[in-house]
Design a protein around this motif. Structure first.
Motif, mmCIF file in Angstrom:
data_model
loop_
_atom_site.group_PDB
_atom_site.id
_atom_site.type_symbol
_atom_site.label_atom_id
_atom_site.label_comp_id
_atom_site.label_asym_id
_atom_site.label_seq_id
_atom_site.Cartn_x
_atom_site.Cartn_y
_atom_site.Cartn_z
ATOM 1 N N UNK A 28 -18.182 -2.133 -6.175
ATOM 2 C CA UNK A 28 -18.064 -3.584 -6.009
ATOM 3 C C UNK A 28 -17.448 -3.909 -4.647
ATOM 4 N N UNK A 29 -16.450 -3.119 -4.247
ATOM 5 C CA UNK A 29 -15.817 -3.347 -2.952
ATOM 6 C C UNK A 29 -16.827 -3.188 -1.809
ATOM 7 N N UNK A 65 -3.208 -10.481 5.772
ATOM 8 C CA UNK A 65 -3.797 -11.206 4.641
ATOM 9 C C UNK A 65 -5.186 -10.661 4.355
ATOM 10 N N UNK A 66 -5.362 -10.118 3.154
ATOM 11 C CA UNK A 66 -6.651 -9.601 2.711
ATOM 12 C C UNK A 66 -7.282 -10.651 1.796
ATOM 13 N N UNK A 101 0.836 -1.218 0.000
ATOM 14 C CA UNK A 101 0.000 0.000 0.000
ATOM 15 C C UNK A 101 0.864 1.259 0.000
ATOM 16 N N UNK A 102 0.334 2.313 -0.580
ATOM 17 C CA UNK A 102 1.069 3.561 -0.675
ATOM 18 C C UNK A 102 1.022 4.357 0.626
ATOM 19 N N UNK A 154 -12.294 0.035 1.558
ATOM 20 C CA UNK A 154 -12.812 0.055 0.184
ATOM 21 C C UNK A 154 -11.697 0.414 -0.795
ATOM 22 N N UNK A 155 -10.965 1.477 -0.463
ATOM 23 C CA UNK A 155 -9.849 1.890 -1.328
ATOM 24 C C UNK A 155 -8.784 0.806 -1.406
ATOM 25 N N UNK A 156 -8.553 0.125 -0.301
ATOM 26 C CA UNK A 156 -7.533 -0.916 -0.262
ATOM 27 C C UNK A 156 -7.903 -2.091 -1.164
#
Length: 428
Positions: free
Chosen positions: A382-383, A413-414, A360-361, A368-370
């Protein structure tokens, strides 16, 4: 009335630091800390005790505070430490704390939380179990600021005449009105006369030590109030009583107890302790945060708010709680190792051998953004739908809020669905 005999006990450890050496916190700040988690079940008693505690603090001296512990087992579990945590708060504020070992009251056993009579112990059994209590208590209490006393030093010296005079200040009706005794009486179960004497003995502890504050469990309220009554009889200023609620076990419902197997022992290895905390149901988290951690009232309130508005995921709150508890009874390094062990053994046992890695930045990202950035969802809509359908997990825990902000840690872990995984990394 004559002055009854009792011998002043000499502390085993050094007297607490001088009051002058402790920076006095404002009374409002002390009250917020000392009343954290306290429950009475009676609003009038609560108002009275709060007012009296504030008045006693305003005297500008260290208060004499104690809690008694009957040695019923050689090992202490997390539930036993609720009152110890309150004692530690008093210590940190500069007050004088006594850890009272009930080597005489332990011969009878407190009937307050019992539906039947306790098996009476011998003096040898009580002392054998008592030998480990102080050492275990010092995982919470400051040994340099703790006075250790044994109540046999004064209770064993009372004459039968003394006991009769103690009993003359209470009625049988007062005892039978207590919940446990009332239930047993209604069922026709035996209630033994010696069980009535327990409250008199605990009450006399307060007289013998001329205490300002006694800490106990909510189920001990009658015993603590008996101390106030007897102190007035002896011409002492009645103590303030602070009662703490019961810590639920790892099942999230029943009282923590070895007999039900829902306990966390304070001498357990870090990995086992961490794993047990992680098994606590989400709804019980605040019970633990409030009663057995070092977090301030403001910090606990922030956790409560975060869980309520979805900004703090229950899994993250649980991991923070597990780290805190392991750190208290072991150390920070042991807590970190226990967390790594938990993630490796429990979280990764069903993971695929290989999975893509996403860096990640930012250290914190909205879930949601992730999901979109990690290419586990094609769009934010969709998220959001995946989350609302219960299809998203982080470290094996279901994500329930689209507002959750993830504090990214290396190795997280996502997961979306059953087959799509991404390992998060903070390496650069």
């Amino acid at each position: 009335m004559k002055t009854w005999r009792y011998r002043k006990c000499q502390p085993i450890l050094n007297h607490p630091s001088n009051w002058e050496q402790n920076a006095m916190k404002p009374i409002d700040e002390q009250m917020a800390i000392l009343m954290q988690g306290v429950e009475f079940g009676d609003e009038q008693i609560k108002e009275t005790m709060e007012a009296e505690l504030r008045e006693r603090l305003a005297e500008g001296r260290p208060l004499r505070v104690y809690c008694g512990y009957d040695p019923t087992a050689p090992d202490i579990h997390l539930g036993h430490t609720v009152t110890m945590r309150k004692l530690r708060q008093f210590q940190d504020l500069g007050h004088e704390v006594t850890f009272l070992i009930g080597n005489f009251t332990g011969l009878i056993g407190d009937p307050s939380d019992r539906d039947s009579v306790r098996r009476q112990q011998t003096a040898e059994e009580v002392m054998e179990k008592a030998r480990t209590y102080a050492d275990q208590a010092f995982k919470i209490l400051d040994p340099e600021k703790t006075i250790i006393r044994y109540n046999a030093d004064w209770l064993a010296r009372l004459t039968f005449e003394d006991v009769i005079k103690l009993a003359s200040h209470f009625t049988v009706q007062q005892f039978l009105a207590r919940d446990r005794f009332a239930q047993r009486y209604e069922r026709g179960d035996p209630i033994w006369v010696h069980e009535f004497l327990y409250a008199l003995m605990q009450g006399y502890d307060a007289v013998a030590m001329n205490t300002d504050v006694q800490v106990g469990g909510t189920d001990q309220l009658f015993n603590l109030m008996a101390g106030r009554k007897l102190q007035e009889v002896f011409g002492q200023k009645p103590q303030i009583v602070l009662t703490m609620p019961i810590l639920v076990g790892t099942d999230g419902h029943l009282r923590m107890s070895k007999s039900t197997g829902n306990y966390i022992g304070i001498n357990e290895p870090p990995e086992e302790m961490y794993g047990k905390v992680m098994s606590i149901p989400d709804h019980a988290l605040l019970n633990y945060y409030t009663l057995v951690t070092r977090f301030t009232p403001d910090q606990v309130a922030a956790v409560k708010q975060g869980l309520a508005d979805g900004s703090l995921h229950p899994m993250e709150a649980k991991m923070q709680l597990a780290r805190e508890i392991v750190s208290i009874f072991h150390n920070d390094e042991a807590a970190a190792q226990a967390e790594a062990h938990f993630q490796q053994v429990f979280r990764q046992r069903e993971l695929p051998g290989e999975m893509p890695t996403y860096r990640p930045h930012a250290a914190e990202m909205n879930i949601v953004d992730l999901l979109v950035a990690a290419e586990l969802a094609q769009s934010k809509s969709e998220a959001r739908r995946l989350i609302q359908q219960g299809g998203v997990k982080l470290n094996g825990e279901k994500v329930s809020s689209i507002e959750w902000v993830v504090s990214v840690k290396d190795g997280m872990i996502l997961q979306v669905g059953k087959r799509r995984f991404v390992r998060l990394s903070r390496d650069r």
